[in-house]
Design a protein around this motif. Structure first.
Motif, mmCIF file in Angstrom:
data_model
loop_
_atom_site.group_PDB
_atom_site.id
_atom_site.type_symbol
_atom_site.label_atom_id
_atom_site.label_comp_id
_atom_site.label_asym_id
_atom_site.label_seq_id
_atom_site.Cartn_x
_atom_site.Cartn_y
_atom_site.Cartn_z
ATOM 1 N N THR A 17 0.826 -1.207 0.000
ATOM 2 C CA THR A 17 0.000 0.000 0.000
ATOM 3 C C THR A 17 0.857 1.253 0.000
ATOM 4 N N LEU A 18 1.893 1.289 0.833
ATOM 5 C CA LEU A 18 2.729 2.480 0.921
ATOM 6 C C LEU A 18 3.587 2.666 -0.328
ATOM 7 N N MET A 19 4.162 1.584 -0.827
ATOM 8 C CA MET A 19 5.026 1.700 -2.001
ATOM 9 C C MET A 19 4.225 2.038 -3.252
ATOM 10 N N ASP A 20 3.008 1.530 -3.353
ATOM 11 C CA ASP A 20 2.197 1.744 -4.551
ATOM 12 C C ASP A 20 1.270 2.943 -4.420
ATOM 13 N N GLU A 21 1.277 3.592 -3.258
ATOM 14 C CA GLU A 21 0.443 4.770 -3.011
ATOM 15 C C GLU A 21 -1.045 4.489 -3.208
ATOM 16 N N GLY A 22 -1.467 3.290 -2.805
ATOM 17 C CA GLY A 22 -2.871 2.925 -2.903
ATOM 18 C C GLY A 22 -3.073 1.483 -2.490
ATOM 19 N N MET A 23 -4.321 1.111 -2.253
ATOM 20 C CA MET A 23 -4.631 -0.217 -1.732
ATOM 21 C C MET A 23 -4.967 -1.246 -2.791
ATOM 22 N N GLU A 24 -4.940 -0.890 -4.064
ATOM 23 C CA GLU A 24 -5.446 -1.800 -5.087
ATOM 24 C C GLU A 24 -4.759 -3.165 -5.056
ATOM 25 N N LEU A 25 -3.436 -3.180 -4.992
ATOM 26 C CA LEU A 25 -2.713 -4.453 -4.974
ATOM 27 C C LEU A 25 -3.075 -5.266 -3.741
ATOM 28 N N ALA A 26 -3.154 -4.602 -2.587
ATOM 29 C CA ALA A 26 -3.499 -5.293 -1.349
ATOM 30 C C ALA A 26 -4.920 -5.836 -1.388
ATOM 31 N N LEU A 27 -5.847 -5.071 -1.958
ATOM 32 C CA LEU A 27 -7.228 -5.529 -2.075
ATOM 33 C C LEU A 27 -7.307 -6.808 -2.901
ATOM 34 N N GLY A 28 -6.639 -6.822 -4.042
ATOM 35 C CA GLY A 28 -6.669 -7.994 -4.903
ATOM 36 C C GLY A 28 -5.958 -9.182 -4.292
ATOM 37 N N PHE A 29 -4.809 -8.937 -3.690
ATOM 38 C CA PHE A 29 -4.006 -10.011 -3.087
ATOM 39 C C PHE A 29 -4.770 -10.693 -1.962
ATOM 40 N N HIS A 30 -5.344 -9.910 -1.075
ATOM 41 C CA HIS A 30 -6.060 -10.455 0.082
ATOM 42 C C HIS A 30 -7.284 -11.253 -0.370
ATOM 43 N N ALA A 31 -8.026 -10.703 -1.342
ATOM 44 C CA ALA A 31 -9.210 -11.412 -1.849
ATOM 45 C C ALA A 31 -8.815 -12.715 -2.527
ATOM 46 N N GLY A 32 -7.757 -12.692 -3.323
ATOM 47 C CA GLY A 32 -7.304 -13.899 -4.003
ATOM 48 C C GLY A 32 -6.853 -14.977 -3.036
ATOM 49 N N ASN A 33 -6.144 -14.572 -2.001
ATOM 50 C CA ASN A 33 -5.667 -15.524 -0.998
ATOM 51 C C ASN A 33 -6.828 -16.234 -0.310
ATOM 52 N N ASN A 34 -7.800 -15.475 0.169
ATOM 53 C CA ASN A 34 -8.911 -16.064 0.922
ATOM 54 C C ASN A 34 -9.896 -16.827 0.037
ATOM 55 N N LEU A 35 -10.154 -16.305 -1.159
ATOM 56 C CA LEU A 35 -11.130 -16.936 -2.039
ATOM 57 C C LEU A 35 -10.638 -18.295 -2.528
ATOM 58 N N ILE A 36 -9.426 -18.364 -3.011
ATOM 59 C CA ILE A 36 -8.898 -19.633 -3.515
ATOM 60 C C ILE A 36 -8.757 -20.637 -2.387
ATOM 61 N N ALA A 37 -8.346 -20.167 -1.217
ATOM 62 C CA ALA A 37 -8.219 -21.078 -0.076
ATOM 63 C C ALA A 37 -9.562 -21.671 0.305
ATOM 64 N N ALA A 38 -10.616 -20.849 0.303
ATOM 65 C CA ALA A 38 -11.948 -21.332 0.683
ATOM 66 C C ALA A 38 -12.493 -22.344 -0.306
ATOM 67 N N LEU A 39 -12.210 -22.149 -1.582
ATOM 68 C CA LEU A 39 -12.746 -23.032 -2.619
ATOM 69 C C LEU A 39 -11.902 -24.288 -2.823
ATOM 70 N N LEU A 40 -10.615 -24.203 -2.549
ATOM 71 C CA LEU A 40 -9.710 -25.275 -2.930
ATOM 72 C C LEU A 40 -9.511 -26.326 -1.844
ATOM 73 N N VAL A 41 -9.205 -25.904 -0.625
ATOM 74 C CA VAL A 41 -8.878 -26.883 0.416
ATOM 75 C C VAL A 41 -9.312 -26.365 1.779
ATOM 76 N N THR A 42 -9.812 -27.286 2.607
ATOM 77 C CA THR A 42 -10.216 -26.945 3.957
ATOM 78 C C THR A 42 -9.664 -27.987 4.920
ATOM 79 N N ALA A 43 -9.885 -27.772 6.187
ATOM 80 C CA ALA A 43 -9.471 -28.727 7.220
ATOM 81 C C ALA A 43 -10.352 -28.509 8.437
ATOM 82 N N ASP A 44 -10.396 -29.484 9.297
ATOM 83 C CA ASP A 44 -11.254 -29.381 10.487
ATOM 84 C C ASP A 44 -10.781 -28.308 11.451
#
Length: 319
Positions: free
Chosen positions: A224-251
């Protein structure tokens, strides 16, 4: 520059204190439907409140897709709280909480998403074929499709809430109060990681997992600080959580979903927990730095935050 955006709006310290209270209250309001659904289901099944002695038992009362949706609902309501606070308490346009650019750069959002999504899929596939005994294929079409709809709609709201709160609202607020960049970077990363202490992963893997959570917060903050905006962080965080939720889970994970795979191995906290922070995350930053021509790392991460000087064009009256 990104943090200095806050100077354009009302940025008194007490507004940030009131704002945090409103945002936390909003997210708690959003968690009420889950609590109500759990209580109703418990009584209708004859189990009663005595069956709800801990969080894990509460979350197994409902269908996993319904639980998943209701858990994410609190983040969606929290995001509305962030918007309300920025728009009406600080009189700040939401775009100025998002980026220093004139409009949101969706190309950056999608790049951050694709970067982590691709790596997650590749690493998970490699581990599955190397250690097939650690996984069970639990794919069922209808439950998975329901999960996919919920995840695609709600996870970006969940991750956006966390990004707008930590890398947006708090990053800017602490920055204009501390008058530097390193304090908001460290504080938001530590608090972001600390709020994951309640996750079941911490009980299962131990406190070493906090290195990963805080390190991830640090990565998103640097983006966010280096890119002067949150766009990269928004996409990265969403991609991390979305793929994890759809791909693999555990108890033992916070989101137990109807994903394609279920990890049945006995987890252990070793170098694989801190490897992303020490190896993969720096590579991500180097890739982004090369793609977006980041410069002045010292100034953007450790420099001072100064109120911008607004020049008013003088006019001459010849009348």
């Amino acid at each position: 520059m990104y943090i200095e955006q806050a100077f354009k709006s009302l940025h008194d310290w007490w507004r940030y204190l009131v704002g945090i209270i409103i945002i936390v209250f909003a997210s708690q309001i959003g968690s009420i439907p889950l609590a109500i659904a759990v209580v109703i289901k418990s009584f209708s099944s004859g189990a009663g409140l005595e069956s709800l002695q801990d969080t894990n038992s509460m979350l197994t009362v409902l269908d996993s897709n319904l639980t998943f949706f209701l858990m994410l609902l609190s983040f969606a309501v929290g995001l509305l709280g962030v918007y309300f606070v920025a728009r009406f308490l600080h009189k700040q346009p939401f775009i100025e909480l998002t980026t220093s650019r004139k409009k949101t750069d969706w190309g950056r959002v999608f790049f951050g998403f694709a970067l982590i999504a691709t790596l997650t899929i590749v690493l998970t596939a490699a581990d599955y074929y190397s250690n097939p005994e650690d996984y069970v294929v639990q794919f069922e079409l209808i439950p998975f499709l329901i999960l996919a709809v919920i995840a695609i709609v709600m996870i970006p709201l969940q991750t956006s809430f966390e990004e707008y709160l930590f890398r947006g609202y708090l990053m800017q607020g602490i920055g204009v109060l501390a008058k530097n960049r390193w304090v908001p970077l460290i504080v938001t990363s530590v608090v972001f990681g600390g709020l994951h202490m309640a996750n079941p992963e911490v009980d299962k893997l131990g406190s070493v997992i906090m290195v990963y959570y805080i390190g991830t917060g640090l990565l998103l903050g640097i983006m966010t600080l280096m890119d002067e905006g949150m766009e990269l962080a928004l996409g990265f965080h969403a991609g991390n959580n979305l793929i994890a939720a759809l791909l693999v889970t555990a108890d033992w994970t916070v989101f137990s979903t109807n994903s394609i795979l279920k990890d049945i191995s006995e987890p252990s906290a070793g170098f694989d927990v801190i490897a992303p922070v020490l190896i993969i995350y720096p590579i991500f930053l180097l890739l982004m730095a090369r793609r977006y021509n980041w410069t002045d790392w010292k100034g953007k991460l450790f420099g001072k935050v100064k109120k911008p000087i607004i020049l008013v064009e003088e006019t001459t009256d010849y009348s």
